[in-house]
Design a protein around this motif. Structure first.
Motif, PDB file in Angstrom:
ATOM      1  N   PHE A  53       0.831  -1.195   0.000  1.00  0.00           N
ATOM      2  CA  PHE A  53       0.000   0.000   0.000  1.00  0.00           C
ATOM      3  C   PHE A  53       0.871   1.252   0.000  1.00  0.00           C
ATOM      4  O   PHE A  53       2.067   1.192   0.279  1.00  0.00           O
ATOM      5  N   THR A  54       0.256   2.386  -0.306  1.00  0.00           N
ATOM      6  CA  THR A  54       0.983   3.631  -0.473  1.00  0.00           C
ATOM      7  C   THR A  54       1.511   4.184   0.851  1.00  0.00           C
ATOM      8  O   THR A  54       1.011   3.851   1.923  1.00  0.00           O
ATOM      9  N   ALA A  55       2.511   5.040   0.754  1.00  0.00           N
ATOM     10  CA  ALA A  55       3.081   5.701   1.929  1.00  0.00           C
ATOM     11  C   ALA A  55       2.039   6.615   2.571  1.00  0.00           C
ATOM     12  O   ALA A  55       1.215   7.216   1.884  1.00  0.00           O
ATOM     13  N   GLY A  56       2.084   6.686   3.896  1.00  0.00           N
ATOM     14  CA  GLY A  56       1.212   7.608   4.617  1.00  0.00           C
ATOM     15  C   GLY A  56      -0.130   7.045   5.008  1.00  0.00           C
ATOM     16  O   GLY A  56      -0.891   7.706   5.708  1.00  0.00           O
ATOM     17  N   GLY A  57      -0.450   5.821   4.593  1.00  0.00           N
ATOM     18  CA  GLY A  57      -1.745   5.220   4.903  1.00  0.00           C
ATOM     19  C   GLY A  57      -1.722   4.414   6.194  1.00  0.00           C
ATOM     20  O   GLY A  57      -0.719   4.360   6.916  1.00  0.00           O
TER      21      GLY A  57
ATOM     22  N   LYS B  70       4.981  -1.142  -2.266  1.00  0.00           N
ATOM     23  CA  LYS B  70       4.695  -1.748  -3.570  1.00  0.00           C
ATOM     24  C   LYS B  70       3.181  -1.732  -3.789  1.00  0.00           C
ATOM     25  O   LYS B  70       2.504  -2.757  -3.764  1.00  0.00           O
ATOM     26  N   PRO B  71       2.608  -0.516  -3.989  1.00  0.00           N
ATOM     27  CA  PRO B  71       1.151  -0.409  -4.067  1.00  0.00           C
ATOM     28  C   PRO B  71       0.584  -0.898  -5.389  1.00  0.00           C
ATOM     29  O   PRO B  71       1.299  -1.056  -6.378  1.00  0.00           O
ATOM     30  N   GLY B  72      -0.720  -1.115  -5.367  1.00  0.00           N
ATOM     31  CA  GLY B  72      -1.426  -1.573  -6.560  1.00  0.00           C
ATOM     32  C   GLY B  72      -1.862  -3.007  -6.423  1.00  0.00           C
ATOM     33  O   GLY B  72      -1.405  -3.735  -5.538  1.00  0.00           O
TER      34      GLY B  72
ATOM     35  N   TYR C 105      -8.775   2.602  -6.392  1.00  0.00           N
ATOM     36  CA  TYR C 105      -7.580   3.448  -6.356  1.00  0.00           C
ATOM     37  C   TYR C 105      -6.365   2.575  -6.052  1.00  0.00           C
ATOM     38  O   TYR C 105      -6.503   1.372  -5.825  1.00  0.00           O
ATOM     39  N   LYS C 106      -5.188   3.190  -6.030  1.00  0.00           N
ATOM     40  CA  LYS C 106      -3.957   2.419  -5.815  1.00  0.00           C
ATOM     41  C   LYS C 106      -3.630   2.211  -4.341  1.00  0.00           C
ATOM     42  O   LYS C 106      -2.742   1.438  -4.016  1.00  0.00           O
ATOM     43  N   GLY C 107      -4.312   2.914  -3.462  1.00  0.00           N
ATOM     44  CA  GLY C 107      -4.020   2.767  -2.047  1.00  0.00           C
ATOM     45  C   GLY C 107      -4.911   3.657  -1.203  1.00  0.00           C
ATOM     46  O   GLY C 107      -5.708   4.452  -1.717  1.00  0.00           O
ATOM     47  N   ASN C 108      -4.742   3.531   0.126  1.00  0.00           N
ATOM     48  CA  ASN C 108      -5.596   4.246   1.078  1.00  0.00           C
ATOM     49  C   ASN C 108      -5.495   5.761   0.926  1.00  0.00           C
ATOM     50  O   ASN C 108      -6.510   6.470   0.963  1.00  0.00           O
ATOM     51  N   SER C 109      -4.265   6.267   0.793  1.00  0.00           N
ATOM     52  CA  SER C 109      -4.097   7.718   0.755  1.00  0.00           C
ATOM     53  C   SER C 109      -4.751   8.313  -0.495  1.00  0.00           C
ATOM     54  O   SER C 109      -5.312   9.412  -0.452  1.00  0.00           O
ATOM     55  N   GLU C 110      -4.740   7.578  -1.616  1.00  0.00           N
ATOM     56  CA  GLU C 110      -5.373   8.057  -2.854  1.00  0.00           C
ATOM     57  C   GLU C 110      -6.894   8.111  -2.723  1.00  0.00           C
ATOM     58  O   GLU C 110      -7.532   9.087  -3.121  1.00  0.00           O
ATOM     59  N   SER C 111      -7.478   7.050  -2.175  1.00  0.00           N
ATOM     60  CA  SER C 111      -8.940   7.025  -2.042  1.00  0.00           C
ATOM     61  C   SER C 111      -9.412   8.081  -1.048  1.00  0.00           C
ATOM     62  O   SER C 111     -10.454   8.715  -1.247  1.00  0.00           O
TER      63      SER C 111
END
Length: 323
Positions: free
Chosen positions: A42-46, A72-74, A187-193
């Motif tokens: 998952f993305t950074a910051g989530g 390694k998100p996605g 989305y690609k990760g928590n922070s994006e959504s």
């Protein structure tokens, strides 16, 4: 025979018998002797990344080597587990395994099996989940959410950190039970959504409580939480069961290494991460996202994987999402 010659012969016999260590008999390399990587999906910051960085810092102090987080998100968080199939089995690379890994064999064609092709090290924690909308949304409750979906078939959209994630499947299960159709935006990760719902690009998101501070700031509204009891942080928010949806979702996760890793190395990693997860700062970092530790030793975690694969197969087939 001279005294010097006798000494040389005696030494030769002792070396041959293995009684004296020669320079060729090198000591085995102490593990770890270099930095260790932990891959998370998952993305950074989530809500996955933030506690993992605290855990890594704790573990590095115990192991005496840096423990580095690599995002390694996605693909719904499954890339780290897939990468284990081509990673050296030396203990220097671990992967976080979220629940979607256990449904991979039923949703896509893969040439490996999560039950047999991963070596389970330790179970760490479980996610908390909830469904949120912008604070200015006309949807004030889960009852409103379902009513809107019934009145506007396919128009009510929701974001998640990816297709076929636990959040996606749970939302589709909610829709199935409620008899409505929802529009999924992956989305690609928590922070994006999270940014998508804050920016008004999506009407709702299902996610781990990275949304919690924004709910407290009055920017978002949480409609339901998905545990078996209400959140201590949001005691006025109902569970799914309380609004008539017969679901509980917590989604435990942990760490694995590539199949074939030396069991002694896996044990060193287990022991270090167990100490790391017991430190107060890790529990505090989880609490920020309404998460709790969920410890499983290696054998228990492996059995959990086997059991979960069976239940996920049933859910995938029920929702008509099998490949």
């Amino acid at each position: 025979m001279t005294h010097a010659l006798l000494n040389r012969r005696t030494l030769s016999l002792l070396l041959a018998a293995g009684c004296v260590a020669g320079p060729a008999l090198a000591q085995p390399e102490r593990f770890p002797s270099r930095p260790i990587k932990v891959l998370i999906g998952f993305t950074a910051g989530g809500s996955t990344d933030v506690p993992f960085r605290v855990l890594a810092e704790n573990a590095s102090k115990i192991l005496g080597q840096p423990v580095i987080i690599e995002n390694k998100p996605g693909a719904g968080g499954v890339l780290p587990a897939q990468m284990m199939q081509s990673t050296p089995a030396d203990g220097y690379t671990l992967a976080q395994v979220p629940l979607p890994v256990f449904r991979l064999p039923y949703t896509q064609k893969i040439n490996w099996n999560p039950a047999t092709d991963l070596q389970y090290v330790i179970g760490l924690a479980g996610y908390a989940f909830g469904l949120v909308v912008p604070a200015d949304s006309p949807i004030k409750s889960m009852q409103d959410y379902i009513a809107y979906a019934k009145d506007n078939p396919g128009k009510l959209n929701y974001g998640t950190p990816g297709a076929l994630t636990t959040l996606h499947l749970t939302m589709e299960n909610i829709a199935l039970q409620a008899g409505v159709t929802l529009n999924h935006i992956p989305y690609k990760g928590n922070s994006e959504s999270l940014q998508a719902v804050l920016g008004g690009h999506v009407m709702s998101i299902a996610d781990t409580p990275g949304w919690a501070p924004y709910v407290e700031q009055g920017k978002l509204r949480v409609l339901s939480v998905w545990g078996d009891k209400r959140s201590a942080r949001f005691p006025n928010v109902p569970t799914l069961k309380e609004v008539g949806i017969n679901l509980v979702q917590t989604s435990p996760f942990g760490l694995v290494v590539p199949k074939g890793t030396d069991p002694k190395i896996a044990q060193v990693l287990h022991d270090a991460f167990k100490k790391a997860m017991e430190m107060p700062n890790y529990k505090e970092s989880l609490a920020k996202f309404d998460m709790d530790t969920y410890y499983m030793d290696s054998a228990t975690y492996k059995q959990y994987a086997l059991d979960t694969m069976k239940t996920e197969k049933v859910i995938i087939e029920k929702l008509g999402l099998a490949k």
